[in-house]
Write a protein that holds these residues in place. Structure first.
Motif, PDB file in Angstrom:
ATOM      1  N   GLY A  74       0.773  -1.118   0.080  1.00 52.08           N
ATOM      2  CA  GLY A  74      -0.166  -0.002   0.012  1.00 52.08           C
ATOM      3  C   GLY A  74       1.069   1.361  -0.019  1.00 52.08           C
ATOM      4  N   GLY A  75       0.387   2.391   0.751  1.00 54.23           N
ATOM      5  CA  GLY A  75      -0.509   2.342   1.764  1.00 54.23           C
ATOM      6  C   GLY A  75      -0.565   1.100   2.783  1.00 54.23           C
ATOM      7  N   GLU A  76      -1.862   0.835   3.205  1.00 53.07           N
ATOM      8  CA  GLU A  76      -2.184  -0.200   3.801  1.00 53.07           C
ATOM      9  C   GLU A  76      -3.051  -1.245   2.999  1.00 53.07           C
ATOM     10  OE1 GLU A  76      -2.540  -3.097   6.058  1.00 53.07           O
ATOM     11  OE2 GLU A  76      -1.072  -1.640   6.774  1.00 53.07           O
ATOM     12  N   PRO A  77      -2.403  -2.367   2.585  1.00 51.65           N
ATOM     13  CA  PRO A  77      -3.088  -3.182   2.107  1.00 51.65           C
ATOM     14  C   PRO A  77      -4.147  -3.941   2.442  1.00 51.65           C
ATOM     15  CG  PRO A  77      -1.059  -4.560   2.799  1.00 51.65           C
ATOM     16  CD  PRO A  77      -0.983  -2.768   3.092  1.00 51.65           C
ATOM     17  N   LEU A  78      -4.293  -4.066   3.700  1.00 54.38           N
ATOM     18  CA  LEU A  78      -5.395  -4.565   4.505  1.00 54.38           C
ATOM     19  C   LEU A  78      -6.814  -3.892   4.386  1.00 54.38           C
ATOM     20  CD1 LEU A  78      -4.056  -6.174   7.859  1.00 54.38           C
ATOM     21  CD2 LEU A  78      -4.099  -7.442   5.160  1.00 54.38           C
ATOM     22  N   LEU A  79      -6.659  -2.668   3.927  1.00 51.41           N
ATOM     23  CA  LEU A  79      -7.692  -1.724   3.724  1.00 51.41           C
ATOM     24  C   LEU A  79      -8.511  -2.031   2.485  1.00 51.41           C
ATOM     25  CD1 LEU A  79      -6.297   1.761   4.545  1.00 51.41           C
ATOM     26  CD2 LEU A  79      -8.115   0.623   5.812  1.00 51.41           C
ATOM     27  N   ALA A  80      -7.749  -2.746   1.583  1.00 56.57           N
ATOM     28  CA  ALA A  80      -8.557  -3.386   0.378  1.00 56.57           C
ATOM     29  C   ALA A  80      -9.596  -4.403   0.928  1.00 56.57           C
ATOM     30  CB  ALA A  80      -7.460  -3.902  -0.396  1.00 56.57           C
ATOM     31  N   GLY A  81      -9.473  -5.100   1.946  1.00 55.51           N
ATOM     32  CA  GLY A  81     -10.268  -5.717   2.381  1.00 55.51           C
ATOM     33  C   GLY A  81     -10.145  -7.396   1.737  1.00 55.51           C
ATOM     34  N   ALA A  82     -10.594  -8.441   2.502  1.00 55.33           N
ATOM     35  CA  ALA A  82     -10.587  -9.554   2.258  1.00 55.33           C
ATOM     36  C   ALA A  82     -10.930 -10.154   0.810  1.00 55.33           C
ATOM     37  CB  ALA A  82     -11.163 -10.686   3.356  1.00 55.33           C
ATOM     38  N   HIS A  83     -11.948  -9.532   0.338  1.00 58.96           N
ATOM     39  CA  HIS A  83     -12.394  -9.981  -0.858  1.00 58.96           C
ATOM     40  C   HIS A  83     -11.549  -9.544  -2.101  1.00 58.96           C
ATOM     41  CE1 HIS A  83     -15.281 -10.885  -3.997  1.00 58.96           C
ATOM     42  NE2 HIS A  83     -15.087  -9.669  -4.752  1.00 58.96           N
ATOM     43  N   THR A  84     -10.909  -8.287  -2.034  1.00 54.12           N
ATOM     44  CA  THR A  84     -10.061  -7.670  -2.939  1.00 54.12           C
ATOM     45  C   THR A  84      -8.717  -8.554  -2.815  1.00 54.12           C
ATOM     46  OG1 THR A  84     -11.139  -5.681  -3.022  1.00 54.12           O
ATOM     47  CG2 THR A  84      -9.023  -5.825  -3.777  1.00 54.12           C
ATOM     48  N   LEU A  85      -8.358  -8.913  -1.775  1.00 53.91           N
ATOM     49  CA  LEU A  85      -6.924  -9.651  -1.679  1.00 53.91           C
ATOM     50  C   LEU A  85      -7.251 -11.034  -2.094  1.00 53.91           C
ATOM     51  CD1 LEU A  85      -6.005  -8.409   2.066  1.00 53.91           C
ATOM     52  CD2 LEU A  85      -5.042  -7.654  -0.147  1.00 53.91           C
ATOM     53  N   ASP A  86      -8.300 -11.797  -1.758  1.00 53.02           N
ATOM     54  CA  ASP A  86      -8.558 -13.009  -2.349  1.00 53.02           C
ATOM     55  C   ASP A  86      -8.686 -12.947  -3.835  1.00 53.02           C
ATOM     56  OD1 ASP A  86      -9.549 -15.825  -2.008  1.00 53.02           O
ATOM     57  OD2 ASP A  86     -11.264 -14.897  -2.950  1.00 53.02           O
ATOM     58  N   TYR A  87      -9.365 -12.085  -4.542  1.00 53.26           N
ATOM     59  CA  TYR A  87      -9.344 -11.942  -5.970  1.00 53.26           C
ATOM     60  C   TYR A  87      -7.988 -11.682  -6.500  1.00 53.26           C
ATOM     61  CZ  TYR A  87     -11.335 -10.762 -10.536  1.00 53.26           C
ATOM     62  OH  TYR A  87     -11.476 -10.758 -11.815  1.00 53.26           O
ATOM     63  N   ALA A  88      -7.168 -10.838  -6.049  1.00 57.73           N
ATOM     64  CA  ALA A  88      -5.850 -10.564  -6.560  1.00 57.73           C
ATOM     65  C   ALA A  88      -4.982 -11.884  -6.704  1.00 57.73           C
ATOM     66  CB  ALA A  88      -5.262  -9.710  -5.807  1.00 57.73           C
ATOM     67  N   VAL A  89      -5.076 -12.597  -5.551  1.00 57.35           N
ATOM     68  CA  VAL A  89      -4.283 -13.763  -5.249  1.00 57.35           C
ATOM     69  C   VAL A  89      -4.695 -14.879  -6.329  1.00 57.35           C
ATOM     70  CG1 VAL A  89      -3.513 -15.736  -3.976  1.00 57.35           C
ATOM     71  CG2 VAL A  89      -3.491 -13.283  -3.083  1.00 57.35           C
ATOM     72  N   ARG A  90      -5.974 -14.984  -6.573  1.00 55.33           N
ATOM     73  CA  ARG A  90      -6.701 -15.965  -7.194  1.00 55.33           C
ATOM     74  C   ARG A  90      -6.600 -15.767  -8.543  1.00 55.33           C
ATOM     75  NH1 ARG A  90     -10.133 -19.781  -4.859  1.00 55.33           N
ATOM     76  NH2 ARG A  90     -10.610 -19.247  -2.703  1.00 55.33           N
ATOM     77  N   ALA A  91      -6.660 -14.317  -9.061  1.00 57.79           N
ATOM     78  CA  ALA A  91      -6.450 -13.941 -10.580  1.00 57.79           C
ATOM     79  C   ALA A  91      -4.903 -14.170 -11.038  1.00 57.79           C
ATOM     80  CB  ALA A  91      -6.754 -12.509 -10.726  1.00 57.79           C
ATOM     81  N   ILE A  92      -4.147 -14.146 -10.229  1.00 57.22           N
ATOM     82  CA  ILE A  92      -2.484 -13.993 -10.683  1.00 57.22           C
ATOM     83  C   ILE A  92      -2.163 -15.679 -10.490  1.00 57.22           C
ATOM     84  CG2 ILE A  92      -0.243 -13.756  -9.910  1.00 57.22           C
ATOM     85  CD1 ILE A  92      -1.352 -11.023  -8.697  1.00 57.22           C
ATOM     86  N   ARG A  93      -2.614 -16.293  -9.542  1.00 57.34           N
ATOM     87  CA  ARG A  93      -2.533 -17.869  -9.738  1.00 57.34           C
ATOM     88  C   ARG A  93      -2.963 -18.489 -11.003  1.00 57.34           C
ATOM     89  NH1 ARG A  93      -1.496 -19.016  -3.744  1.00 57.34           N
ATOM     90  NH2 ARG A  93       0.782 -18.710  -3.527  1.00 57.34           N
TER      91      ARG A  93
END
Length: 399
Positions: free
Chosen positions: A89-108
């Motif tokens: 970030g910034g603070e990446p946890l502000l993106a929320g669990a859903h966005t973090l989950d989507y980011a990891v899944r999309a890249i993998r």
């Protein structure tokens, strides 16, 4: 046996023909562009570059999809065995669990073949809880937490906008992270050096949280905007004194209680090995930053120099990561010894120091054609470490 090339023959310029560009292996993914703290030493918000004000708060799914495609493309084109993605970030946890989950899944999902994707996340810890950590267990995301020492030391800089300190909120997160359930995710603690803090007290406090690694960072500064405590005397080395106090305690411990990346990198370089940090060594930089709006940029420490210095003009929606390798700034950082100023190339410690962090060399009148603003500190620290290592090697050889 003596440490190799720490002191002795000065470095010499390399060949005039630069080797092919090294592929990008590290992606700093700016998943959220704001923070829940207002730290007065933050390189994102308190320095020259204020472009964060005009970027989206959070990276969109569309931008994440473009990013995933670009990472996959680059990994396939260069047949990379692995690539590291740091959620930042910034603070990446502000993106929320859903966005973090989507980011990891999309890249993998995008990165196929033999390339392994390793995910990490750097956080101030204030939002870290079981919900996030369970998600990170699912996706094997390692977590680093920022802490500058005991409450008085930490809260001098790491504060909320209303002036409240953050130490009390970070401690529970660190205890949770080091618990048996989550310890395998624990990446370590990032600590910014402050000359006003007692180095041994800071180190002792960090050890209370049993970090597998500690990253000691020099506060960002340069010749135009010097770091705190930098005096007019170019030979003064106050940061070396601070770091040496920690090094001696760490080095003399019967059993190493943690890894300290800066010290381990200096020792490795002294013995002819490789650095694990861009703060020292002549290794070619293999990192780019992707901002929340999809802009492909250089290392974000350049934001401490001047507005737009990190920019490349590239974007994940239209440009490959390979195009970033042609950017003059990235090319400069891949040239090793040949990319350093004359003073650095003539220095007997250059193979270990490597000119220091690139952003710390900046001066408004000549750019980066300078030694680090921490030149004296780095030289004194390397000389001290070399002396300790040499003495131990001599004793081992004589025994």
């Amino acid at each position: 046996m003596r440490p190799q090339r720490a002191f002795g023959q000065p470095g010499r310029p390399g060949p005039t023909d630069d080797p092919p560009a090294a592929p990008i292996r590290q992606i700093l993914l700016k998943i959220h562009s704001r923070c829940n703290l207002s730290c007065d030493h933050c390189y994102m918000y308190q320095h020259a570059d204020q472009t964060w004000r005009h970027r989206p708060l959070v990276m969109s799914k569309r931008t994440l999809d473009h990013t995933a495609a670009r990472i996959a493309e680059h990994a396939a084109d260069h047949d990379l065995s692995s690539v590291s993605v740091v959620l930042h970030g910034g603070e990446p946890l502000l993106a929320g669990a859903h966005t973090l989950d989507y980011a990891v899944r999309a890249i993998r999902r995008a990165v196929r073949g033999r390339t392994a994707v390793r995910f990490g996340l750097q956080t101030n810890g204030l939002l870290l809880d079981d919900r996030f950590l369970d998600l990170f267990v699912q996706h094997e995301v390692t977590v680093g937490v920022s802490l500058d020492g005991p409450s008085g030391a930490n809260d001098r800089h790491r504060r909320y906008a209303d002036g409240r300190g953050s130490h009390g909120g970070v401690v529970p997160a660190l205890h949770l992270l080091r618990s048996e359930r989550y310890r395998h995710l624990y990446g370590g603690i990032l600590c910014t050096v402050d000359l006003d803090n007692d180095p041994e007290d800071v180190y002792a406090h960090l050890l209370e949280f049993e970090p597998p690694e500690v990253d000691l960072l020099l506060p960002h500064g340069n010749w135009t905007k010097p770091p705190p405590g930098r005096v007019d005397d170019p030979a003064a080395a106050p940061y070396a004194g601070w770091l040496i106090a920690v090094f001696d305690r760490w080095y003399e411990a019967p059993e190493r209680q943690t890894r300290i990346r800066l010290f381990e990198s200096i020792i490795a370089l002294l013995l002819g090995g490789r650095s694990g940090t861009e703060a020292v060594g002549l290794g070619r930089i293999d990192l780019v930053t992707i901002e929340t709006d999809g802009a492909i940029e250089q290392g974000d420490a350049l934001k401490t120099t001047e507005e737009g210095m990190a920019a490349t003009g590239l974007h994940v929606a239209r440009d490959s990561i390979d195009r970033a390798l042609g950017h003059p700034g990235i090319q400069s950082r891949q040239r090793g010894l040949a990319g350093l100023c004359t003073t650095c190339r003539r220095c007997p410690a250059v193979a270990v120091c490597g000119g220091g962090l690139y952003a710390h060399r900046y001066r408004v009148d000549n750019g980066f054609d300078n030694p680090s603003v921490y030149c004296a500190d780095l030289f004194a620290l390397i000389r001290h470490v070399a002396g300790r290592v040499s003495a131990d090697l001599e004793r081992a050889r004589a025994s």
